[in-house]
Motif scaffolding. Structure first.
Motif, mmCIF file in Angstrom:
data_model
loop_
_atom_site.group_PDB
_atom_site.id
_atom_site.type_symbol
_atom_site.label_atom_id
_atom_site.label_comp_id
_atom_site.label_asym_id
_atom_site.label_seq_id
_atom_site.Cartn_x
_atom_site.Cartn_y
_atom_site.Cartn_z
ATOM 1 N N LEU A 5 -1.198 8.831 0.220
ATOM 2 C CA LEU A 5 -0.319 8.295 1.250
ATOM 3 C C LEU A 5 -0.962 7.058 1.864
ATOM 4 O O LEU A 5 -2.113 7.091 2.301
ATOM 5 N N ARG A 6 -0.244 5.971 1.873
ATOM 6 C CA ARG A 6 -0.790 4.729 2.423
ATOM 7 C C ARG A 6 -0.813 4.781 3.950
ATOM 8 O O ARG A 6 0.055 5.409 4.574
ATOM 9 N N ALA A 63 8.604 5.884 -6.173
ATOM 10 C CA ALA A 63 9.868 5.137 -6.287
ATOM 11 C C ALA A 63 10.108 4.298 -5.035
ATOM 12 O O ALA A 63 10.582 3.153 -5.115
ATOM 13 N N TYR A 64 9.778 4.842 -3.896
ATOM 14 C CA TYR A 64 9.917 4.103 -2.641
ATOM 15 C C TYR A 64 8.979 2.909 -2.607
ATOM 16 O O TYR A 64 9.367 1.806 -2.211
ATOM 17 N N LEU A 65 7.732 3.103 -3.034
ATOM 18 C CA LEU A 65 6.768 1.998 -3.047
ATOM 19 C C LEU A 65 7.226 0.886 -3.987
ATOM 20 O O LEU A 65 7.079 -0.303 -3.658
ATOM 21 N N MET A 72 9.075 -7.205 -0.806
ATOM 22 C CA MET A 72 7.951 -7.601 0.032
ATOM 23 C C MET A 72 6.917 -8.329 -0.793
ATOM 24 O O MET A 72 6.684 -7.985 -1.948
ATOM 25 N N PRO A 73 6.240 -9.343 -0.222
ATOM 26 C CA PRO A 73 5.088 -9.932 -0.886
ATOM 27 C C PRO A 73 3.900 -9.001 -0.782
ATOM 28 O O PRO A 73 3.952 -7.972 -0.123
ATOM 29 N N ALA A 74 2.806 -9.366 -1.400
ATOM 30 C CA ALA A 74 1.616 -8.504 -1.409
ATOM 31 C C ALA A 74 1.046 -8.272 -0.025
ATOM 32 O O ALA A 74 0.339 -7.298 0.220
ATOM 33 N N SER A 75 1.332 -9.155 0.926
ATOM 34 C CA SER A 75 0.784 -9.011 2.274
ATOM 35 C C SER A 75 1.419 -7.872 3.041
ATOM 36 O O SER A 75 0.914 -7.450 4.066
ATOM 37 N N GLY A 76 2.587 -7.377 2.559
ATOM 38 C CA GLY A 76 3.208 -6.238 3.215
ATOM 39 C C GLY A 76 4.274 -6.606 4.217
ATOM 40 O O GLY A 76 4.711 -5.790 5.002
ATOM 41 N N THR A 77 4.714 -7.865 4.230
ATOM 42 C CA THR A 77 5.791 -8.284 5.129
ATOM 43 C C THR A 77 6.838 -9.023 4.320
ATOM 44 O O THR A 77 6.522 -9.658 3.312
ATOM 45 N N PRO A 78 8.107 -8.975 4.726
ATOM 46 C CA PRO A 78 9.146 -9.666 3.971
ATOM 47 C C PRO A 78 8.868 -11.145 3.897
ATOM 48 O O PRO A 78 8.389 -11.751 4.857
ATOM 49 N N GLU A 178 18.439 -0.608 -1.489
ATOM 50 C CA GLU A 178 17.690 0.184 -2.462
ATOM 51 C C GLU A 178 16.418 0.751 -1.847
ATOM 52 O O GLU A 178 16.082 1.928 -2.054
ATOM 53 N N ALA A 179 15.703 -0.075 -1.076
ATOM 54 C CA ALA A 179 14.480 0.396 -0.446
ATOM 55 C C ALA A 179 14.774 1.456 0.607
ATOM 56 O O ALA A 179 14.051 2.450 0.731
#
Length: 211
Positions: A5-6, A63-65, A72-78, A178-179
């Motif tokens: 879990l992240r 699937a959610y990730l 989302m970009p790799a930074s974790g924000t849209p 979808e997310a």
């Protein structure tokens, strides 16, 4: 493959845990007597075992990730568009300020114009300057009413956006269907296959009967 879990998703785990603790048979067992662990102790135990519990919904979590990573970009924000990055925060901060300042400025102008206009009209009834000032004063008064209405709307929109940004996962503020669907499916699996069996096992109670 086990997916831990992240950290950013532990708030979701705690939210689903709260729902699980409020399920009827769980709540009844917790209220039964001093021999059962209290809500605080059971919550702490579940949080400590979060990774093991979440493993029961690993497929839905992955699937959610994946769905989340797609928006989302790799930074974790849209990723905002360049224009939104430049203009978005500025526009959002200026809108409430203009909503307050515009009615104030137009109200002051209306007061000044009307005072001077009617003052001159009393002294010189036929003065064209007085008529111009009075007209300008009433126009400013109408502007005050209109800008007040617009300003209240701007403040309301800002308040709603602020509440939305502090509720749920801000990384899904893009509203990707979808997310959001994948997230809901993960929550459901985490509740039904993970948290409820875990809590019932520690309370030695079974699921409620169908009838």
């Amino acid at each position: 493959m086990t997916t831990r879990l992240r950290p950013e998703d532990r708030a979701d785990f705690e939210w689903v845990l709260t729902l699980a603790l409020d399920v009827t048979d769980i709540r009844t067992a917790l209220d039964r007597g001093p021999v059962t662990p209290g809500v605080t102790a059971l919550r702490a135990r579940a949080l400590a075992d979060a990774d093991a519990i979440a493993a029961s919904a690993a497929d839905e979590y992955r699937a959610y990730l994946r769905a989340r990573a797609a928006v989302m970009p790799a930074s974790g924000t849209p990723a905002p568009s360049p224009g939104a990055a430049r203009n978005g925060p500025v526009a959002e901060s200026l809108l409430p300020a203009l909503g307050v300042l515009a009615p104030l400025v137009s109200a002051v102008a209306a007061t000044v114009f009307l005072l001077f206009g009617y003052g001159i009209r009393l002294a010189t009834p036929a003065s064209s300057v007085a008529s111009t000032l009075v007209t300008a004063g009433w126009t400013s008064a109408l502007v005050t009413v209109a800008s007040t209405t617009v300003g209240l709307g701007a403040l309301l929109v800002t308040a709603v956006r602020s509440r939305t940004s502090h509720r749920g996962d801000p990384r899904l503020a893009v509203g990707n269907p979808e997310a959001e669907h994948a997230r809901a499916a993960w929550h459901q699996a985490l509740l039904e296959r993970g948290l409820l069996p875990y809590l019932r096992g520690h309370l030695t109670v079974g699921p409620p009967s169908a009838d």
